[in-house]
Write a protein that holds these residues in place. Structure first.
Motif, short mmCIF file in Angstrom:
data_model
loop_
_atom_site.label_atom_id
_atom_site.label_comp_id
_atom_site.label_asym_id
_atom_site.label_seq_id
_atom_site.Cartn_x
_atom_site.Cartn_y
_atom_site.Cartn_z
N GLN A 1 -3.03 -15.08 16.42
CA GLN A 1 -4.46 -15.00 16.15
C GLN A 1 -4.79 -13.67 15.50
O GLN A 1 -4.52 -12.62 16.03
CB GLN A 1 -5.26 -15.15 17.45
CG GLN A 1 -6.75 -15.14 17.21
CD GLN A 1 -7.55 -15.39 18.47
OE1 GLN A 1 -7.02 -15.43 19.56
NE2 GLN A 1 -8.85 -15.57 18.30
N TYR A 2 -5.35 -13.77 14.31
CA TYR A 2 -5.87 -12.59 13.62
C TYR A 2 -7.35 -12.51 14.00
O TYR A 2 -7.68 -12.60 15.16
CB TYR A 2 -5.65 -12.71 12.12
CG TYR A 2 -4.18 -12.76 11.73
CD1 TYR A 2 -3.40 -11.61 11.76
CD2 TYR A 2 -3.58 -13.96 11.37
CE1 TYR A 2 -2.05 -11.65 11.43
CE2 TYR A 2 -2.23 -14.01 11.02
CZ TYR A 2 -1.47 -12.85 11.06
OH TYR A 2 -0.15 -12.91 10.73
N LEU A 3 -8.25 -12.41 13.07
CA LEU A 3 -9.67 -12.34 13.37
C LEU A 3 -10.34 -13.70 13.37
O LEU A 3 -11.55 -13.81 13.46
CB LEU A 3 -10.38 -11.40 12.38
CG LEU A 3 -9.90 -9.96 12.44
CD1 LEU A 3 -10.56 -9.13 11.35
CD2 LEU A 3 -10.16 -9.36 13.81
N LYS A 4 -9.58 -14.76 13.22
CA LYS A 4 -10.11 -16.11 13.22
C LYS A 4 -9.44 -16.90 14.35
O LYS A 4 -8.63 -16.33 15.08
CB LYS A 4 -9.88 -16.77 11.86
CG LYS A 4 -8.47 -16.65 11.34
CD LYS A 4 -8.38 -17.15 9.91
CE LYS A 4 -6.98 -16.92 9.38
NZ LYS A 4 -6.83 -17.33 8.01
N PRO A 5 -9.74 -18.18 14.52
CA PRO A 5 -9.12 -18.94 15.62
C PRO A 5 -7.59 -18.91 15.54
O PRO A 5 -7.01 -18.75 14.46
CB PRO A 5 -9.65 -20.36 15.39
CG PRO A 5 -10.92 -20.19 14.65
CD PRO A 5 -10.70 -18.98 13.77
N PRO A 6 -6.93 -19.08 16.69
CA PRO A 6 -5.46 -19.06 16.71
C PRO A 6 -4.86 -20.12 15.79
O PRO A 6 -5.43 -21.19 15.60
CB PRO A 6 -5.12 -19.37 18.17
CG PRO A 6 -6.34 -19.05 18.93
CD PRO A 6 -7.50 -19.30 18.01
N GLN A 7 -3.69 -19.80 15.24
CA GLN A 7 -2.95 -20.72 14.38
C GLN A 7 -1.58 -20.95 14.97
O GLN A 7 -0.97 -20.01 15.52
CB GLN A 7 -2.80 -20.14 12.98
CG GLN A 7 -4.11 -19.89 12.28
CD GLN A 7 -3.91 -19.16 10.96
OE1 GLN A 7 -2.89 -18.54 10.74
NE2 GLN A 7 -4.90 -19.24 10.09
N LEU A 8 -1.07 -22.15 14.83
CA LEU A 8 0.26 -22.46 15.33
C LEU A 8 1.29 -21.67 14.55
O LEU A 8 1.30 -21.70 13.32
CB LEU A 8 0.52 -23.96 15.21
CG LEU A 8 1.84 -24.47 15.78
CD1 LEU A 8 1.93 -24.19 17.27
CD2 LEU A 8 1.97 -25.96 15.52
#
Length: 124
Positions: free
Chosen positions: A57-64
């Motif tokens: 997770q960066y500054l947006k929703p988590p990514q797989l």
């Protein structure tokens, strides 16, 4: 002139499941020098077949980031994780971290973050 030594900050969160399932991972923020190797520990307990996932997770929703349902190693964008069922572990590794790796990392048992359908490693 910029300093030759840069730091990479990695933050970890712990997810605990229900029905006796649980996931434990490295706690607290970890700071590494750029180019250092990274190992994020993740162990689990489940009463069903494990499906372990790593999210970033960066500054947006988590990514797989990585997904494994077998004991085979999965590699995406130089991140590696091996599901070792005999050890109940799914540790995340990267041989050389970069500033762009600064993020929050989540180890999860099953699809904890709903609605994520991107392919493995997208957004990295």
């Amino acid at each position: 002139m910029l300093s030759a030594i840069c730091s990479v900050l990695v933050i970890f969160l712990i997810f605990r499941g229900t029905n006796g399932d649980s996931v434990n991972q490295t706690e607290g923020p970890v700071t590494l020098s750029e180019g250092a190797s990274l190992t994020l520990n993740c162990t689990y307990q489940t009463y069903s077949s494990p499906l372990l996932l790593w999210y970033i997770q960066y500054l947006k929703p988590p990514q797989l980031l990585l997904k494994s349902s077998t004991e085979n190693q999965r590699t995406e964008n130089h991140f590696q994780a091996t599901l070792i069922m005999s050890d109940s572990s799914f540790h995340l590794r990267k041989p050389s971290v970069q500033m762009s790796d600064s993020a929050v990392y989540y180890c999860a048992l099953r699809d904890t973050v709903r609605g994520i359908s991107q392919s493995l490693g997208s957004g990295l």
